[in-house]
Every structure is written in structure tokens, then in C-alpha cells.
Design a protein around this motif. Structure first.
Motif, PDB file in Angstrom:
ATOM      1  N   SER A 179       0.968  -1.518   0.351  1.00 12.12           N
ATOM      2  CA  SER A 179      -0.062   0.501   0.170  1.00 12.12           C
ATOM      3  C   SER A 179       0.639   1.437  -0.322  1.00 12.12           C
ATOM      4  CB  SER A 179      -1.514  -0.187   1.182  1.00 12.12           C
ATOM      5  OG  SER A 179       0.082   0.009   2.156  1.00 12.12           O
ATOM      6  N   ILE A 180       1.885   1.061   0.212  1.00  8.24           N
ATOM      7  CA  ILE A 180       2.573   2.411   0.897  1.00  8.24           C
ATOM      8  C   ILE A 180       3.341   2.785  -0.255  1.00  8.24           C
ATOM      9  CG2 ILE A 180       4.953   3.859   1.768  1.00  8.24           C
ATOM     10  CD1 ILE A 180       4.293   1.846   3.856  1.00  8.24           C
ATOM     11  N   VAL A 181       3.917   1.432  -1.164  1.00  8.93           N
ATOM     12  CA  VAL A 181       4.351   1.838  -2.026  1.00  8.93           C
ATOM     13  C   VAL A 181       2.751   2.393  -3.844  1.00  8.93           C
ATOM     14  CG1 VAL A 181       5.140   0.395  -4.618  1.00  8.93           C
ATOM     15  CG2 VAL A 181       6.119  -0.672  -2.844  1.00  8.93           C
ATOM     16  N   LEU A 182       1.966   1.966  -3.718  1.00  9.45           N
ATOM     17  CA  LEU A 182       0.894   2.400  -4.239  1.00  9.45           C
ATOM     18  C   LEU A 182       0.838   3.806  -4.372  1.00  9.45           C
ATOM     19  CD1 LEU A 182      -1.567   2.072  -6.287  1.00  9.45           C
ATOM     20  CD2 LEU A 182      -2.374   1.472  -4.125  1.00  9.45           C
ATOM     21  N   ASP A 183       0.838   4.242  -2.830  1.00  7.88           N
ATOM     22  CA  ASP A 183       0.746   5.413  -2.467  1.00  7.88           C
ATOM     23  C   ASP A 183       1.643   6.667  -2.412  1.00  7.88           C
ATOM     24  OD1 ASP A 183      -0.719   7.768  -1.827  1.00  7.88           O
ATOM     25  OD2 ASP A 183      -0.014   7.388   0.885  1.00  7.88           O
ATOM     26  N   ALA A 184       3.017   5.896  -2.248  1.00  8.42           N
ATOM     27  CA  ALA A 184       3.849   6.390  -2.981  1.00  8.42           C
ATOM     28  C   ALA A 184       4.165   7.231  -4.764  1.00  8.42           C
ATOM     29  CB  ALA A 184       5.161   5.947  -2.590  1.00  8.42           C
ATOM     30  N   THR A 185       3.805   5.628  -5.490  1.00  5.95           N
ATOM     31  CA  THR A 185       3.460   5.810  -7.171  1.00  5.95           C
ATOM     32  C   THR A 185       2.953   7.393  -7.414  1.00  5.95           C
ATOM     33  OG1 THR A 185       4.261   3.676  -7.324  1.00  5.95           O
ATOM     34  CG2 THR A 185       3.257   4.377  -9.381  1.00  5.95           C
ATOM     35  N   LEU A 186       1.847   7.052  -6.807  1.00  8.26           N
ATOM     36  CA  LEU A 186       0.480   7.539  -7.090  1.00  8.26           C
ATOM     37  C   LEU A 186       1.099   9.332  -7.058  1.00  8.26           C
ATOM     38  CD1 LEU A 186      -3.039   6.047  -6.576  1.00  8.26           C
ATOM     39  CD2 LEU A 186      -2.169   6.687  -8.752  1.00  8.26           C
ATOM     40  N   TRP A 187       2.110   9.810  -5.767  1.00  8.17           N
ATOM     41  CA  TRP A 187       1.945  10.613  -5.358  1.00  8.17           C
ATOM     42  C   TRP A 187       3.201  11.017  -6.024  1.00  8.17           C
ATOM     43  CZ3 TRP A 187       1.326  14.586  -1.868  1.00  8.17           C
ATOM     44  CH2 TRP A 187       0.299  14.196  -1.074  1.00  8.17           C
ATOM     45  N   LEU A 188       3.806  10.121  -6.505  1.00  8.07           N
ATOM     46  CA  LEU A 188       5.275  11.077  -7.634  1.00  8.07           C
ATOM     47  C   LEU A 188       4.365  11.223  -9.399  1.00  8.07           C
ATOM     48  CD1 LEU A 188       7.696   8.641  -6.866  1.00  8.07           C
ATOM     49  CD2 LEU A 188       7.803  11.036  -6.425  1.00  8.07           C
TER      50      LEU A 188
END
Length: 388
Positions: A179-188
Motif C-alpha cells: 500500500s505504501i508503494v502504491l501511495d508513493a507511486t501515485l504521489w510521484l
């Protein structure tokens, strides 16, 4: 919101809500006592419930149609405005997530016991996934090129379903990492999206869609002028409408029957309250609780359908009909009585399925018949006289 919530949480609905919460809470508590660990289906239930709860809470921008003209010179300030709107909306959404997890927690502990650390990881995963949805929602207000990350089915349903499945079946810690990876990807990606021009039409359309969802909920309890009904043909109900003969004495019955079927506002309200009442009656047990719940929902449906009597008053031709008012009133009584009896039969069927006790079935049937007759013969004329 305060204007409509005052009408929503009236005495009748609060009483019905207390009964509903008490009945569902009792059924939930009794059901948990019968569960054991090692079953295959509880994990699927947890995933589905968390996925549905994840959709609660949307970005509120409060944009209106006229803003595309009057706020266009301030487009450079929209980024800061959306940031404030996000924290406001996300704060409310996180409360929904925590409340849903709080209700789901006893079920999780009864079917797949987890340590406090694993439960905390599962809860944080849910909150991080919700944060990623808000990140995408901000980006969707800009001129974003179509891609797989812009598809609602992918980011709102498919990706969270995979993350939650990993959390439940493999490890909550691994799910939290995903979930952190998905959130970080969308933030970028969001940083790139915010560099584009603001999409006014899409942002306003999304906000209008959000507000229409709220207005439809309020429309269950009161008339909402902002909710514009759309007439639909509904050919599959032509057989029922054909039962009304085209005679001068049935002029208003002909008008009312087709109006209620093709009106998205009243037919939707009738269908939603009927289905909601049936679902609740299926889960409610006891002697008097099903009877009270059926009576309350019949009253709510009848109460909300009465304003349909004046639905066509703005059409001048209805005032030119050489038909006495008593014929119009009798036609509406016949329509209301038919709809309430149909709902009463459906409620009775659910009571039979859920309880299978002759005493409860008999009491429910008698109460429903008496209530429908009182609503049509006594309460309706009283409301009509007050309106006049």
C-alpha cells in the motif's frame, strides 16, 4: 447539510434507526458466537467489506457550474485550494475507515485471530489505501493523459483488492508495504499531473456527481428541489400499466400510474425504501421487532409518496379537466393503497423467511393491513386538507 439533516433525523427515523442498530447489533453478536477459526469464507468477507468501506468518503471541492467562468483567472490558486479541500475531505473519510474497521474487528478476531501488531498493520494499510485514492482524485481534476492509473476500476477496486488480499492471506506487513508503494507511486505521478492545466469541466462534473449522491440520500426522507428527476420509459412495466383502462373515470389513475412508474424521483424512492426494509427484515428476529420495523417502513413509504398527489399541479391542462376533485382523490387513494399493499406483501414474505413463526407472521399481517387502510383512508385526507 444542516437544513436537510434536520429533516432526515426526525423522530420517526431516529426511532427506526435505534431499532435497526439494536437489531443488527444483536444479530451480529449472536452470529459471532457461532463462528470458529479455520473457515475458508471469512477472509473473503473481510476483503469485500474493507474494499467497500474504502470507497466511503470522496473529495469535496464545492465547485459549481458558474466557477468555470468566475474562478478561471484564479486557476493558479486551485492547487492550494485543492490541498485544503483534500485535508478536510480526507479527515472525514479516515473517520469512516476507522469506524468500519472498529465494527469489523470482532469478526476478524473470531475467525482469524491476529496479534495487536498485525491488526494495527491492517488498519494502517486501509488508511494508506484511502490516502492513495485521494491522491488520484486530486490528479483527476487536471488535464491528465488517459492511462491505466486513471481508470477507476484499476486504482479504486483492482489494486486495493490485491493489497487487501495479500494482507489477509499472506501477511498484513507485506500488504502495508504494498500500500505504501502504491501511495508513493501515485504521489510521484500526482506531481506531474499538477503541472498540467486544471480541467474545470471534469472537476465540476465530479463535484456535481458527489452532490447528487448526497441529494439522493436526502430524497429518501424529503423532497429535494436540486434533484432533477428524469422520466424513463420502463417498457418492462407496460403489462402492469395496461391494467388501468382508458376511461374518463380513470383519467387521473392513468396519469398517476404512469407518472409514478416513469418518475425517477418517486419510483426510485419507493424502490429503495422497499428494498432497504426487506433487507433489514431478513436479518431481524424476535416477536415485536419485525412488526415495528415493517410498520415504520410502511409509514415512511406512504409519507414520502403523498407529495406525488400534487406532482402535476403545474401543468395547466390538469386544471382544465372536467373531472371532480373527489375522482382525483379516489384515484390517488387507489394508487397509494396498491403500492403500500405490494410493499406489505414483500415485507410479510421476508418476515416469513426470517422468523417462520405463525404468531409473528399473523401479527405482522394484521398490523400491515390496518396501517395501510389507516394511511389511505384517514391520514391521506388529513394531509390533503392541511395542504389546501
Amino acid at each position: 447539510m444542516f437544513k436537510y439533516l434536520r429533516l432526515v433525523f426526525n423522530d420517526h427515523f431516529v426511532f427506526a434507526l435505534l431499532i435497526m442498530i439494536g437489531g443488527l447489533g444483536l444479530a451480529y453478536s449472536n452470529g459471532l458466537k457461532q463462528l470458529t477459526t479455520g473457515l475458508w469464507w471469512p477472509r473473503l468477507i473481510v476483503i469485500v467489506v474493507m474494499l467497500v468501506v474504502l470507497q466511503l468518503g470522496r473529495l469535496a471541492t464545492l465547485l459549481k457550474d458558474a466557477d468555470v467562468v468566475f474562478l478561471l483567472p484564479r486557476e493558479q490558486d486551485m492547487r492550494q485550494y485543492l490541498t485544503s479541500a483534500r485535508w478536510y475531505s480526507e479527515g472525514l473519510a479516515l473517520v469512516y475507515q476507522l469506524l468500519g474497521l472498529f465494527i469489523l474487528l470482532p469478526f476478524v478476531q473470531a475467525t482469524m485471530p491476529l496479534s495487536v501488531e498485525m491488526l494495527a498493520a491492517l488498519a494502517v494499510t486501509q488508511l494508506v489505501l484511502k490516502d492513495s485514492l485521494f491522491t488520484r482524485a486530486i490528479g483527476m481534476r487536471y488535464q491528465v493523459a488517459p492511462g491505466w492509473l486513471t481508470q477507476p476500476a484499476v486504482v479504486k477496486w483492482f489494486a486495493p483488492a490485491i493489497v487487501l488480499a495479500v494482507s489477509v492471506y499472506v501477511s498484513p506487513l507485506l500488504g502495508l508495504l504494498l500500500s505504501i508503494v502504491l501511495d508513493a507511486t501515485l504521489w510521484l505521478l500526482n506531481r506531474r499531473w499538477l503541472a498540467q492545466a486544471f480541467n474545470w469541466w471534469r472537476a465540476i462534473a465530479l463535484e456535481n456527481s458527489r452532490m447528487m449522491g448526497i441529494y439522493r440520500f436526502f430524497n429518501l426522507f424529503t423532497n429535494v428541489p436540486m434533484l432533477k428527476g428524469v422520466a424513463k420509459r420502463r417498457r418492462y412495466l407496460d403489462g402492469l400499466l395496461a391494467l388501468v383502462k382508458r376511461t374518463p373515470g380513470n383519467a387521473y389513475l392513468y396519469l398517476y400510474s404512469r407518472g409514478i412508474v416513469r418518475s425517477g424521483e418517486f419510483s426510485g424512492l419507493y424502490a429503495r425504501l422497499t428494498v432497504l426494509g426487506m433487507v433489514l427484515l431478513y436479518f431481524v428476529r424476535g416477536t415485536w421487532l419485525p412488526v415495528l420495523l415493517a410498520a415504520l417502513f410502511l409509514y415512511l413509504i406512504g409519507f414520502q409518496l403523498i407529495p406525488f398527489y400534487w406532482q402535476f399541479d403545474d401543468i395547466v391542462f390538469t386544471h382544465l379537466y372536467p373531472i371532480p376533485d373527489q375522482v382525483r382523490t379516489n384515484s390517488f387513494k387507489r394508487l397509494l393503497r396498491t403500492l403500500l399493499f405490494v410493499t406489505a406483501v414483500l415485507f410479510l414474505v421476508m418476515v416469513i423467511v426470517a422468523n417462520q413463526q405463525l404468531e409473528v407472521i399473523g401479527i405482522t399481517a394484521v398490523v400491515e393491513v390496518v396501517e395501510v387502510l389507516l394511511m389511505v383512508q384517514s391520514y391521506l385526507p388529513l394531509r390533503l386538507r392541511k395542504k389546501q
